[in-house]
Scaffold this motif. Sequence first.
Motif, PDB file in Angstrom:
ATOM      1  N   ALA A  95      71.137  62.634  37.138  1.00  0.00           N
ATOM      2  CA  ALA A  95      72.014  63.581  36.441  1.00  0.00           C
ATOM      3  C   ALA A  95      71.899  64.882  37.223  1.00  0.00           C
ATOM      4  N   LEU A  96      72.979  65.251  37.903  1.00  0.00           N
ATOM      5  CA  LEU A  96      72.879  66.310  38.909  1.00  0.00           C
ATOM      6  C   LEU A  96      73.518  67.622  38.463  1.00  0.00           C
ATOM      7  N   ALA A  97      72.647  68.594  38.183  1.00  0.00           N
ATOM      8  CA  ALA A  97      73.137  69.971  37.975  1.00  0.00           C
ATOM      9  C   ALA A  97      73.028  70.739  39.293  1.00  0.00           C
ATOM     10  N   ASN A  98      71.991  70.415  40.065  1.00  0.00           N
ATOM     11  CA  ASN A  98      71.685  71.117  41.314  1.00  0.00           C
ATOM     12  C   ASN A  98      72.732  70.816  42.394  1.00  0.00           C
ATOM     13  N   LYS A  99      73.902  71.475  42.271  1.00  0.00           N
ATOM     14  CA  LYS A  99      75.003  71.197  43.195  1.00  0.00           C
ATOM     15  C   LYS A  99      74.654  71.539  44.625  1.00  0.00           C
ATOM     16  N   GLU A 100      73.762  72.554  44.807  1.00  0.00           N
ATOM     17  CA  GLU A 100      73.443  72.984  46.175  1.00  0.00           C
ATOM     18  C   GLU A 100      72.886  71.827  47.004  1.00  0.00           C
ATOM     19  N   GLY A 116      70.792  53.058  47.735  1.00  0.00           N
ATOM     20  CA  GLY A 116      70.072  52.936  46.463  1.00  0.00           C
ATOM     21  C   GLY A 116      70.890  52.239  45.391  1.00  0.00           C
ATOM     22  N   GLY A 117      72.184  52.514  45.379  1.00  0.00           N
ATOM     23  CA  GLY A 117      73.069  51.817  44.431  1.00  0.00           C
ATOM     24  C   GLY A 117      72.928  52.253  42.978  1.00  0.00           C
ATOM     25  N   GLY A 118      72.315  53.400  42.718  1.00  0.00           N
ATOM     26  CA  GLY A 118      72.161  53.857  41.328  1.00  0.00           C
ATOM     27  C   GLY A 118      73.331  54.724  40.885  1.00  0.00           C
ATOM     28  N   LEU A 119      73.208  55.239  39.680  1.00  0.00           N
ATOM     29  CA  LEU A 119      74.260  56.111  39.134  1.00  0.00           C
ATOM     30  C   LEU A 119      74.045  57.544  39.580  1.00  0.00           C
ATOM     31  N   LEU A 120      75.159  58.225  39.896  1.00  0.00           N
ATOM     32  CA  LEU A 120      75.122  59.665  40.174  1.00  0.00           C
ATOM     33  C   LEU A 120      76.078  60.321  39.189  1.00  0.00           C
ATOM     34  N   LEU A 121      75.522  60.981  38.192  1.00  0.00           N
ATOM     35  CA  LEU A 121      76.331  61.550  37.112  1.00  0.00           C
ATOM     36  C   LEU A 121      76.331  63.062  37.197  1.00  0.00           C
ATOM     37  N   PRO A 122      77.500  63.663  37.411  1.00  0.00           N
ATOM     38  CA  PRO A 122      77.538  65.116  37.527  1.00  0.00           C
ATOM     39  C   PRO A 122      77.260  65.800  36.199  1.00  0.00           C
ATOM     40  N   VAL A 123      76.477  66.863  36.260  1.00  0.00           N
ATOM     41  CA  VAL A 123      76.250  67.705  35.077  1.00  0.00           C
ATOM     42  C   VAL A 123      77.155  68.936  35.142  1.00  0.00           C
ATOM     43  N   ASP A 124      77.504  69.348  36.346  1.00  0.00           N
ATOM     44  CA  ASP A 124      78.430  70.466  36.508  1.00  0.00           C
ATOM     45  C   ASP A 124      79.664  70.158  35.653  1.00  0.00           C
ATOM     46  N   SER A 125      80.081  71.125  34.825  1.00  0.00           N
ATOM     47  CA  SER A 125      81.089  70.813  33.797  1.00  0.00           C
ATOM     48  C   SER A 125      82.417  70.339  34.395  1.00  0.00           C
ATOM     49  N   GLU A 126      82.832  70.948  35.500  1.00  0.00           N
ATOM     50  CA  GLU A 126      84.110  70.562  36.097  1.00  0.00           C
ATOM     51  C   GLU A 126      84.048  69.123  36.599  1.00  0.00           C
TER      52      GLU A 126
END
Length: 360
Positions: A95-100, A116-126
Amino acid sequence: MRERRIALLGVTGSIGRQALEVIDATPELTVCALASGSQPLDKLAAERGVEHVQVGGDLTDVLEASQPDVVLNAVVGFAGVRTTLWALEHGVALALANKESLVAAGELAVSAWKRGGGLLLPVDSEHSGVFQCLEGRARETIEAVVLTASGGPFRNHSRDDLESVSVAEALDHPTWSMGPKITIDSATLANKGLELIEAHFLFDLGYDRLDVVVHPSSIVHALVRFRDGAMLAHLGQPDMRIPISFALTYPERRATPVSTLDFSEALELAFEPADPERFPLLALAREAGERGGTYPCAFNAANEVAVAAFLEERIRFVDIAALVADALDRVDGAPAADLSELVGADEEARRLAAGRVATT
Ligand code: NDP
Ligand code: MG
């Protein structure tokens, strides 16, 4: 939903604290690891019975030790790079908030994600909004993604006005309450620039299919345009607990304490173009993204140095963009083959930007 053990990196920050609220409201979510940059965590860890704790250093150590189901990366800045790569490489949901980290390490991150094949879920609202609008759509039907920007506190300032804005004014964001670095990035529109690059890597879209529009009330978070001319929009209160909860409970979309939009009152949904003259960091980010290699890394690094210098009142608000432009002119931008080359590119851009701070 089965129990999910979450490693919460950056727990002392704005996103970190809101994530704790979401976790407390969701019985299946538990914290297995906590990390910060420098603030002590003993009390928080004791209260919650969290065994794995790390303050500063290489946070992949606490991930190795705790073996989480989900990594919530809410560290600010390039410091989040190693943990983003760790989660992607190991196929652990991120769950990625750290956009940098995604901006700086985009190509390495995408390769690690594929392996890795895992999930990458954006936390950044846009990006959470875009992700939701794109779910289940055939790729060939998607024409473009439009990210909304509030325009920040200086949306209506003239170029002259911008010369003399104070740190306190820049920290006074009209719609979102956030940590200091991203609040300054929102005032310069560097944040939207970082988000363009973030969207490029998250959704595998060329920059010609990524756009930005200013939308002062921050109710529409993202728009997706399809080939038939239709657009889907994602709307909601500007409250990060919604995208945090979406990412942590995906795909179950659990309830949150956030109120919905109230249509019994008038609602403002205005849109206007972003002004590249007054907010040059947006175009600089787009250019860095298009050039590829380590240009996005350099953009991020120089911006981090410039924002820190502005917060310390060592440079003016308008100097932030000038410093970033100067660093981008002087780096070679060559692609990084591995993390150590990326760290080298980050350090080089920081060195150039710090040199300019000293002479500004
Ligand atoms: P804050 O400044 O509020 O918090 C930053 C967190 O990162 C703190 O916990 C801090 O720990 C930790 N940290 C800083 N440096 C290091 C380091 N070297 N190693 C480990 N941890 C470190 O930031 P935000 O919560 O606002 O933002 C976090 C991330 O989320 C950023 O990338 C931001 O762009 C993104 N984001 C934030 C939004 C928001 O609403 N706030 C919205 C969308 C994205 P310590 O307290 O010990 O310094
Ligand atoms: Mg955002």
